[in-house]
Enzyme design. Structure first.
Site, PDB file in Angstrom:
ATOM      1  N   PRO A 168      -5.877   7.948   2.288  1.00 18.56           N
ATOM      2  CA  PRO A 168      -5.674   7.230   1.031  1.00 18.56           C
ATOM      3  C   PRO A 168      -6.098   5.769   1.061  1.00 18.56           C
ATOM      4  O   PRO A 168      -5.869   5.058   2.030  1.00 18.56           O
ATOM      5  CB  PRO A 168      -4.173   7.352   0.772  1.00 18.56           C
ATOM      6  CG  PRO A 168      -3.566   7.717   2.067  1.00 18.56           C
ATOM      7  CD  PRO A 168      -4.614   8.446   2.843  1.00 18.56           C
ATOM      8  N   ASN A 169      -6.719   5.392  -0.024  1.00 23.66           N
ATOM      9  CA  ASN A 169      -7.150   4.027  -0.330  1.00 23.66           C
ATOM     10  C   ASN A 169      -8.333   3.543   0.491  1.00 23.66           C
ATOM     11  O   ASN A 169      -8.827   2.442   0.259  1.00 23.66           O
ATOM     12  CB  ASN A 169      -5.978   3.043  -0.221  1.00 23.66           C
ATOM     13  CG  ASN A 169      -4.881   3.399  -1.192  1.00 23.66           C
ATOM     14  OD1 ASN A 169      -5.131   3.583  -2.381  1.00 23.66           O
ATOM     15  ND2 ASN A 169      -3.662   3.536  -0.691  1.00 23.66           N
ATOM     16  N   ARG A 201     -10.884  -3.716  -1.170  1.00 26.67           N
ATOM     17  CA  ARG A 201      -9.436  -3.737  -0.977  1.00 26.67           C
ATOM     18  C   ARG A 201      -9.055  -4.732   0.117  1.00 26.67           C
ATOM     19  O   ARG A 201      -9.460  -4.581   1.260  1.00 26.67           O
ATOM     20  CB  ARG A 201      -8.950  -2.344  -0.573  1.00 26.67           C
ATOM     21  CG  ARG A 201      -7.501  -2.296  -0.188  1.00 26.67           C
ATOM     22  CD  ARG A 201      -7.133  -0.971   0.435  1.00 26.67           C
ATOM     23  NE  ARG A 201      -5.736  -0.986   0.808  1.00 26.67           N
ATOM     24  CZ  ARG A 201      -5.224  -0.235   1.745  1.00 26.67           C
ATOM     25  NH1 ARG A 201      -5.983   0.609   2.415  1.00 26.67           N
ATOM     26  NH2 ARG A 201      -3.943  -0.303   2.035  1.00 26.67           N
ATOM     27  N   TYR A 226      -9.115  -5.762   5.724  1.00 31.74           N
ATOM     28  CA  TYR A 226      -9.984  -4.617   6.004  1.00 31.74           C
ATOM     29  C   TYR A 226     -11.472  -4.954   6.037  1.00 31.74           C
ATOM     30  O   TYR A 226     -12.292  -4.072   6.280  1.00 31.74           O
ATOM     31  CB  TYR A 226      -9.744  -3.518   4.963  1.00 31.74           C
ATOM     32  CG  TYR A 226      -8.325  -3.014   4.986  1.00 31.74           C
ATOM     33  CD1 TYR A 226      -7.882  -2.171   6.001  1.00 31.74           C
ATOM     34  CD2 TYR A 226      -7.411  -3.398   4.011  1.00 31.74           C
ATOM     35  CE1 TYR A 226      -6.574  -1.714   6.038  1.00 31.74           C
ATOM     36  CE2 TYR A 226      -6.100  -2.946   4.034  1.00 31.74           C
ATOM     37  CZ  TYR A 226      -5.687  -2.108   5.053  1.00 31.74           C
ATOM     38  OH  TYR A 226      -4.401  -1.659   5.096  1.00 31.74           O
ATOM     39  N   ASN A 233      -8.569   8.436  10.276  1.00 27.29           N
ATOM     40  CA  ASN A 233      -7.840   7.283   9.766  1.00 27.29           C
ATOM     41  C   ASN A 233      -7.037   7.808   8.585  1.00 27.29           C
ATOM     42  O   ASN A 233      -7.558   7.959   7.485  1.00 27.29           O
ATOM     43  CB  ASN A 233      -8.783   6.162   9.333  1.00 27.29           C
ATOM     44  CG  ASN A 233      -8.032   4.922   8.892  1.00 27.29           C
ATOM     45  OD1 ASN A 233      -6.852   4.980   8.549  1.00 27.29           O
ATOM     46  ND2 ASN A 233      -8.718   3.791   8.885  1.00 27.29           N
ATOM     47  N   ALA A 243      -2.014   5.243   5.058  1.00 24.79           N
ATOM     48  CA  ALA A 243      -0.554   5.185   4.989  1.00 24.79           C
ATOM     49  C   ALA A 243       0.113   6.498   5.368  1.00 24.79           C
ATOM     50  O   ALA A 243       1.282   6.503   5.766  1.00 24.79           O
ATOM     51  CB  ALA A 243      -0.114   4.751   3.595  1.00 24.79           C
ATOM     52  N   HIS A 301       2.114   6.905   8.668  1.00 25.82           N
ATOM     53  CA  HIS A 301       3.502   6.462   8.813  1.00 25.82           C
ATOM     54  C   HIS A 301       4.490   7.337   8.060  1.00 25.82           C
ATOM     55  O   HIS A 301       5.690   7.088   8.111  1.00 25.82           O
ATOM     56  CB  HIS A 301       3.628   5.019   8.311  1.00 25.82           C
ATOM     57  CG  HIS A 301       2.453   4.174   8.665  1.00 25.82           C
ATOM     58  ND1 HIS A 301       2.141   3.826   9.965  1.00 25.82           N
ATOM     59  CD2 HIS A 301       1.470   3.650   7.897  1.00 25.82           C
ATOM     60  CE1 HIS A 301       1.032   3.100   9.965  1.00 25.82           C
ATOM     61  NE2 HIS A 301       0.601   2.984   8.734  1.00 25.82           N
ATOM     62  N   ASP A 316       1.450  17.730  12.092  1.00 27.71           N
ATOM     63  CA  ASP A 316       1.493  19.150  12.455  1.00 27.71           C
ATOM     64  C   ASP A 316       0.111  19.778  12.368  1.00 27.71           C
ATOM     65  O   ASP A 316      -0.261  20.605  13.204  1.00 27.71           O
ATOM     66  CB  ASP A 316       2.466  19.907  11.549  1.00 27.71           C
ATOM     67  CG  ASP A 316       3.923  19.631  11.874  1.00 27.71           C
ATOM     68  OD1 ASP A 316       4.220  19.034  12.936  1.00 27.71           O
ATOM     69  OD2 ASP A 316       4.783  20.023  11.046  1.00 27.71           O
ATOM     70  N   GLU A 362      -7.071   8.821  16.571  1.00 27.41           N
ATOM     71  CA  GLU A 362      -6.534   8.078  15.421  1.00 27.41           C
ATOM     72  C   GLU A 362      -7.178   6.695  15.410  1.00 27.41           C
ATOM     73  O   GLU A 362      -7.219   6.020  16.444  1.00 27.41           O
ATOM     74  CB  GLU A 362      -5.024   7.961  15.591  1.00 27.41           C
ATOM     75  CG  GLU A 362      -4.341   7.131  14.541  1.00 27.41           C
ATOM     76  CD  GLU A 362      -2.855   6.919  14.842  1.00 27.41           C
ATOM     77  OE1 GLU A 362      -2.077   6.969  13.891  1.00 27.41           O
ATOM     78  OE2 GLU A 362      -2.495   6.685  16.017  1.00 27.41           O
ATOM     79  N   HIS A 384      -7.429   2.948  13.163  1.00 25.26           N
ATOM     80  CA  HIS A 384      -6.983   2.053  12.093  1.00 25.26           C
ATOM     81  C   HIS A 384      -7.816   0.791  12.153  1.00 25.26           C
ATOM     82  O   HIS A 384      -8.032   0.228  13.234  1.00 25.26           O
ATOM     83  CB  HIS A 384      -5.494   1.719  12.227  1.00 25.26           C
ATOM     84  CG  HIS A 384      -4.638   2.916  12.054  1.00 25.26           C
ATOM     85  ND1 HIS A 384      -4.400   3.483  10.833  1.00 25.26           N
ATOM     86  CD2 HIS A 384      -4.002   3.693  12.966  1.00 25.26           C
ATOM     87  CE1 HIS A 384      -3.641   4.552  10.991  1.00 25.26           C
ATOM     88  NE2 HIS A 384      -3.391   4.704  12.280  1.00 25.26           N
ATOM     89  N   SER A 435      -7.135  -2.185  10.714  1.00 25.40           N
ATOM     90  CA  SER A 435      -6.273  -3.340  10.989  1.00 25.40           C
ATOM     91  C   SER A 435      -5.387  -3.047  12.199  1.00 25.40           C
ATOM     92  O   SER A 435      -5.215  -1.890  12.597  1.00 25.40           O
ATOM     93  CB  SER A 435      -5.402  -3.671   9.775  1.00 25.40           C
ATOM     94  OG  SER A 435      -4.425  -2.661   9.578  1.00 25.40           O
ATOM     95  N   ARG A 472       1.474  -5.780  11.790  1.00 29.11           N
ATOM     96  CA  ARG A 472       1.746  -5.800  10.350  1.00 29.11           C
ATOM     97  C   ARG A 472       3.214  -5.463  10.068  1.00 29.11           C
ATOM     98  O   ARG A 472       4.070  -5.655  10.909  1.00 29.11           O
ATOM     99  CB  ARG A 472       0.771  -4.843   9.650  1.00 29.11           C
ATOM    100  CG  ARG A 472      -0.675  -5.356   9.824  1.00 29.11           C
ATOM    101  CD  ARG A 472      -1.681  -4.574   9.077  1.00 29.11           C
ATOM    102  NE  ARG A 472      -1.419  -4.645   7.641  1.00 29.11           N
ATOM    103  CZ  ARG A 472      -1.952  -3.807   6.769  1.00 29.11           C
ATOM    104  NH1 ARG A 472      -2.758  -2.846   7.175  1.00 29.11           N
ATOM    105  NH2 ARG A 472      -1.685  -3.921   5.484  1.00 29.11           N
ATOM    106  N   ARG A 527       4.710   0.093   9.420  1.00 26.29           N
ATOM    107  CA  ARG A 527       3.390   0.519   9.905  1.00 26.29           C
ATOM    108  C   ARG A 527       3.362   0.700  11.423  1.00 26.29           C
ATOM    109  O   ARG A 527       2.372   1.169  11.973  1.00 26.29           O
ATOM    110  CB  ARG A 527       2.323  -0.489   9.496  1.00 26.29           C
ATOM    111  CG  ARG A 527       2.087  -0.551   8.003  1.00 26.29           C
ATOM    112  CD  ARG A 527       0.882  -1.407   7.683  1.00 26.29           C
ATOM    113  NE  ARG A 527       0.846  -1.779   6.290  1.00 26.29           N
ATOM    114  CZ  ARG A 527       0.316  -1.033   5.323  1.00 26.29           C
ATOM    115  NH1 ARG A 527      -0.227   0.121   5.608  1.00 26.29           N
ATOM    116  NH2 ARG A 527       0.334  -1.459   4.070  1.00 26.29           N
TER     117      ARG A 527
END
Length: 142
Positions: A10-11, A18, A23, A72, A75, A78, A85, A96, A98, A100, A105, A109
């Site tokens: 998302p986002n 953004r 970012y 990635n 959100a 978290h 799963d 994984e 990220h 940032s 943060r 997060r």
């Protein structure tokens, strides 16, 4: 040719506009062009969704098709036990990523439901985190 998938949550479709102070100012589509040029020996599939269930369905669809996944989850990292799963269930190495430094943060997060199901995590190195994940997954491990 090695087949890898990059999956953004998302986002992340808003990268480049953004919160550029967090970012950066580069959109992911333009970065993906550079990433493919940098790793011509790797076939990079790309998938993005703002919807948790669609991300899970895509991860399931990767079974038998790719050798590794760079995820990635935004959100959902978290909040989503279901996504964690799915990572555990598919039997594909997942890194994984990220953009940032999530540990620098907000407190919420600092928890990742996904990290324990992944072979590794990269955080805080900007877009370069994706390249480091591709590099790692491209190198023989045995």
């Amino acid at each position: 040719m090695l087949q890898l998938a990059i999956v953004n949550g998302p986002n992340l479709n808003l990268l480049g506009t953004r919160e550029p102070h967090i970012y950066g100012s580069q959109g992911f589509d333009s970065y993906l062009v550079l990433l493919r040029q940098r790793f011509p020996q790797v076939s990079l599939e790309y998938y993005l969704s703002n919807v948790e269930g669609e991300l899970i369905n895509y991860l399931h669809s990767c079974m038998g098709k790719v050798s590794g996944i760079i995820l990635n989850a935004g959100a959902y990292t978290h909040t989503s036990i279901a996504l964690a799963d799915a990572v555990a269930a598919i039997g594909i190495p997942v890194i994984e990523v990220h953009i940032s430094n999530v540990l620098a943060r907000e407190d919420y997060r600092k928890t990742s439901f996904i990290a324990a199901k992944c072979i590794g995590s990269i955080s805080g190195l900007g877009m370069e985190g994706y390249a480091l994940a591709v590099q790692y997954l491209s190198e023989p491990r045995y």
